[in-house]
Design an enzyme around this catalytic site. Structure first.
Site, mmCIF file in Angstrom:
data_model
loop_
_atom_site.group_PDB
_atom_site.id
_atom_site.type_symbol
_atom_site.label_atom_id
_atom_site.label_comp_id
_atom_site.label_asym_id
_atom_site.label_seq_id
_atom_site.Cartn_x
_atom_site.Cartn_y
_atom_site.Cartn_z
ATOM 1 N N THR A 66 1.156 -8.094 -46.276
ATOM 2 C CA THR A 66 1.818 -9.348 -45.904
ATOM 3 C C THR A 66 2.510 -10.017 -47.088
ATOM 4 O OG1 THR A 66 0.041 -9.675 -44.307
ATOM 5 C CG2 THR A 66 1.430 -11.596 -44.808
ATOM 6 N N GLU A 67 3.728 -10.487 -46.849
ATOM 7 C CA GLU A 67 4.408 -11.342 -47.824
ATOM 8 C C GLU A 67 4.176 -12.800 -47.442
ATOM 9 O OE1 GLU A 67 8.513 -10.459 -48.303
ATOM 10 O OE2 GLU A 67 8.180 -8.318 -48.597
ATOM 11 N N THR A 109 -2.937 -5.578 -33.826
ATOM 12 C CA THR A 109 -2.146 -5.806 -32.615
ATOM 13 C C THR A 109 -0.833 -6.537 -32.893
ATOM 14 O OG1 THR A 109 -3.452 -7.788 -32.198
ATOM 15 C CG2 THR A 109 -4.106 -5.799 -31.025
ATOM 16 N N GLY A 110 -0.607 -6.956 -34.141
ATOM 17 C CA GLY A 110 0.675 -7.569 -34.486
ATOM 18 C C GLY A 110 1.742 -6.503 -34.667
ATOM 19 N N HIS A 137 11.594 -11.020 -55.067
ATOM 20 C CA HIS A 137 10.155 -11.217 -55.085
ATOM 21 C C HIS A 137 9.763 -12.587 -55.626
ATOM 22 C CE1 HIS A 137 9.434 -6.622 -55.131
ATOM 23 N NE2 HIS A 137 9.182 -7.106 -53.940
ATOM 24 N N GLU A 141 9.670 -5.295 -63.153
ATOM 25 C CA GLU A 141 10.688 -6.303 -62.830
ATOM 26 C C GLU A 141 10.590 -7.428 -63.843
ATOM 27 O OE1 GLU A 141 9.967 -7.883 -58.971
ATOM 28 O OE2 GLU A 141 10.460 -6.028 -57.929
ATOM 29 N N TYR A 179 11.899 3.991 -53.275
ATOM 30 C CA TYR A 179 12.744 4.882 -52.463
ATOM 31 C C TYR A 179 13.861 5.476 -53.326
ATOM 32 C CZ TYR A 179 11.054 1.681 -48.731
ATOM 33 O OH TYR A 179 10.315 0.866 -47.905
#
Lengths: 298, 364
Positions: free
Chosen positions: A97-98, A17-18, A246, A209, A159
């Protein structure tokens, strides 16, 4: 064929619901991914986008037999949500989630290893096998089926590979995003063998990375693979000592630099790209022209 | 998305965990009759303060205000959020660096210990991994004694402080708790400086007016990561990996970078934070800004509107802004940006080439 997810995957969204959870659920439904439940304590018995909401993952398992969870709850609540998913018997967890506290991310990784649960993330953009299942922030109309498997710490960097490959008529088998945090549940070394065994994957693109030693560990696997690997390690130009993007993109050791990791991957037989633009060129060169489909929009 | 606590707040947390810290006050609250000597420090959210003149010793309370004013006048670092004053600690026999962080390779908490001081980065800290459950184990004390040569009493004293620091990590869910230096005296140990890094409870938990703190701290308050180099070209991207890759492309082209910002979660919701980020980026006075975004869900038109708003709120000439955009509604995004005077490209290589060419011409 696919990697990690399959046509039988049945998904629950914890935090449906978020804002992020509702958006993911809507889109996954539109894409044909089997979203069978949402989990929000106190909201059991309601529905969102026609998806039944349960108070607990246990209830969702009993009622609709979900096996995969996408966690979209706020960072401080992720650890509880993950532990509940594991306790309820979920086999694959994607943490989108971050901002998950590092000490709790570390505990999640340890817990996942001990219980045999596949954990992608935290801060994972998810996983998508076009036409099979899409538990990611990539639009389904953006990814077309094809022979290139992508494993990446970054979502947005995928992407920049998917789009130019599509312009050449080259699609993807599976895109698997590991997550940008310092401690994540699934590593390059976990995913590369899956791609090597996947008959749909003819070339693997590894997008790494600066920071950490995951890419160097991956080199040991690359050395054993039959499937060619194109690798790019982002961050050659990053300012030393500063976190760039990050949480995991911070160099602490000389071995964690882009240069060091690219060198090790190259020595292991990977085709190393000097920048993100070269990934497409190297990948296309490894594929026979017959493997290409019509370019998107042609 | 983390919060770097100011030294005063970090020490408040450490003191609450039972770790000795010097008595300290905000400058305005220092008692009038206090005996010296004192130490005055600027409160900023970055390290390297002492090397930039942000710490001064003051012989007496009477000289404090003048010394603090002189220190501020000479300060050239990030915006100062206050002056913290402490009683000078005497009788220091040895200084240690002590930290609890997370070992990313093994995913466990780890204790770092080394001789302390301002150039600790040049020394190798001893790393002692702790159990994944966050519990303290006495082997860490034995190991510290073994590698640092402590006698039993000092090892026990340092061990108690490390144990308290681990408790802060677990209870506060801290990413880092660092004491440097920890002053060892004949009968006790005192944390002379401290750093605590906490997770942001959620993005955007801070008011956006934190932008007055400058780009790095202001962005941090919005749950956005930013770094600042010495160059004159700023880069703003829609993702962390994309930021690294864009920095690589520009570095290849010998472009020296100034502000480097990953918009991250700021693109979600109504995207209103984007305008503030663009304004803060412009306030670093870049010769050019390259905005590079590739959107999956958020409309390029929405991002474009916020970029234009941010530019309008700044002194940045839109003609110095190159936008490389791809994604939904990119044609509308292009219209909005071009109407404002920005250059818009779809191809990443062309965008980087253009920025590099203009940068090179400016150098000539």
């Amino acid at each position: 064929m696919s990697v990690v997810v399959s046509a039988a995957t049945r998904v629950a969204v914890q935090g449906i619901t978020g804002g992020a959870g509702a958006m993911f659920a809507r889109r996954m439904l539109d894409d044909g991914t089997a979203v069978r439940a949402g989990i929000v304590p106190g909201r059991g018995g309601t529905t969102i986008h026609g998806i039944p909401v349960f108070d607990t993952v246990f209830g969702a398992r009993e009622a609709v037999n979900v096996d995969t969870s996408l966690i979209c709850v706020p960072g401080p609540a992720v650890y509880d949500a993950f532990c509940e998913a594991v306790a309820a018997g979920i086999s694959t967890v994607v943490v989108y989630t971050e901002g998950v506290p590092a000490v709790e991310a570390a505990k999640m990784v340890t817990h996942a290893r001990a219980t045999g649960v596949r954990l992608l993330g935290p801060a994972s953009a998810g996983i998508v096998t076009p036409g099979v299942a899409n538990i990611s922030d990539l639009r389904s109309d953006f990814v077309t089926p094809g022979p290139v498997g992508i494993v990446s710490r970054s979502g947005t960097l995928t992407y920049e590979v998917i789009a130019p490959l599509a312009d050449l008529g080259i699609g993807v088998s599976t895109v698997c995003c590991l997550g940008g945090d310092a401690c994540v549940g699934t590593s390059f070394t976990d995913v590369l063998p899956l791609f090597d065994r996947d008959p749909a994957t003819e070339v693997v693109v590894l997008l790494g990375e600066i920071g950490g030693l995951g890419e160097s560990d991956a080199a040991k696997v690359v050395r054993t693979m039959k499937t060619p690997v194109v690798a790019y390690v982002a961050g050659r130009g990053a300012p030393p000592g500063q976190r760039l993007g990050h949480a995991g993109a911070l160099v602490a050791l000389a071995a964690e630099t882009a240069q060091a990791k690219a060198k090790i991957l190259g020595e292991a037989g990977a085709h190393v790209a000097g920048d993100i633009l070269a990934v497409t060129t190297l990948t296309a060169a490894l594929l026979d022209d017959s493997r290409r489909t019509a370019p998107v929009g042609a | 998305m983390v919060r770097f606590l100011l030294e005063s707040d970090a020490k408040h947390i450490l003191a609450g965990a039972g770790i000795p810290v010097p008595r300290g006050w905000a400058l305005a609250d220092v008692p009038a009759g206090l005996a010296g000597p004192l130490v005055a420090k600027v409160l900023v959210e970055e390290g390297g303060r002492a090397a930039r003149g942000g710490v001064c010793r003051v012989p007496s309370r009477e000289l404090l205000d003048a010394a603090a004013a002189a220190m501020l006048a000479d300060w050239s670092g990030p915006p100062v959020q206050g002056i913290w004053v402490e009683e000078m600690v005497d009788g220091v026999q040895h200084e240690l660096y002590l930290a609890i962080s997370i070992n990313r390779h093994r995913c466990v908490p780890t204790l770092l210990v080394a001789d302390g001081g301002t150039d600790v980065e040049s020394r190798t800290a001893v790393s002692i991994d702790l159990p994944p459950d966050g519990a303290w184990r006495q082997y860490a004390v034995h190991r510290m004694r073994e590698v640092m040569g402590f006698d039993g009493e000092v090892a026990a004293r340092v061990g108690e402080i490390a144990r308290s620091m681990l408790r802060v990590v677990v209870e506060q869910r801290a990413e880092l708790v660092e004491v440097n230096p920890l002053a060892l005296r004949s009968n006790d140990a005192v944390a002379l400086d401290a750093k605590v890094v906490l997770p942001a409870a959620r993005p955007f938990e801070f008011p956006v007016d934190g932008t007055a703190l400058g780009l790095v701290a202001g962005c941090r308050r919005m749950g956005v990561n930013a770094a600042l180099g010495d160059g004159k070209v700023a880069v703003v991207t829609s993702g962390a990996g994309l930021l690294l890759a864009t920095v690589d492309l520009l570095s290849q082209r010998r472009v020296e970078l100034g502000a480097m910002v990953d918009l991250g979660g700021a693109v979600f919701g109504d995207g209103a934070g984007i305008a503030d980020i663009i304004r803060m980026t412009a306030e670093t006075a870049p010769a050019q800004i390259l905005c590079n975004y590739f959107m999956q869900f958020v409309s390029c038109a929405t991002v474009a509107e916020h970029i234009v708003r941010g530019l309008e709120a700044s002194a940045q000439d839109p003609a110095t802004v190159v936008v490389r955009q791809r994604g939904r509604e990119q044609d509308r995004g292009r219209e909005i940006l071009e109407a404002a005077g920005c250059t818009v490209l779809e191809d990443l290589e062309q965008a980087c080439d253009l920025v590099a060419r203009v940068d090179a011409e400016a150098l000539v």
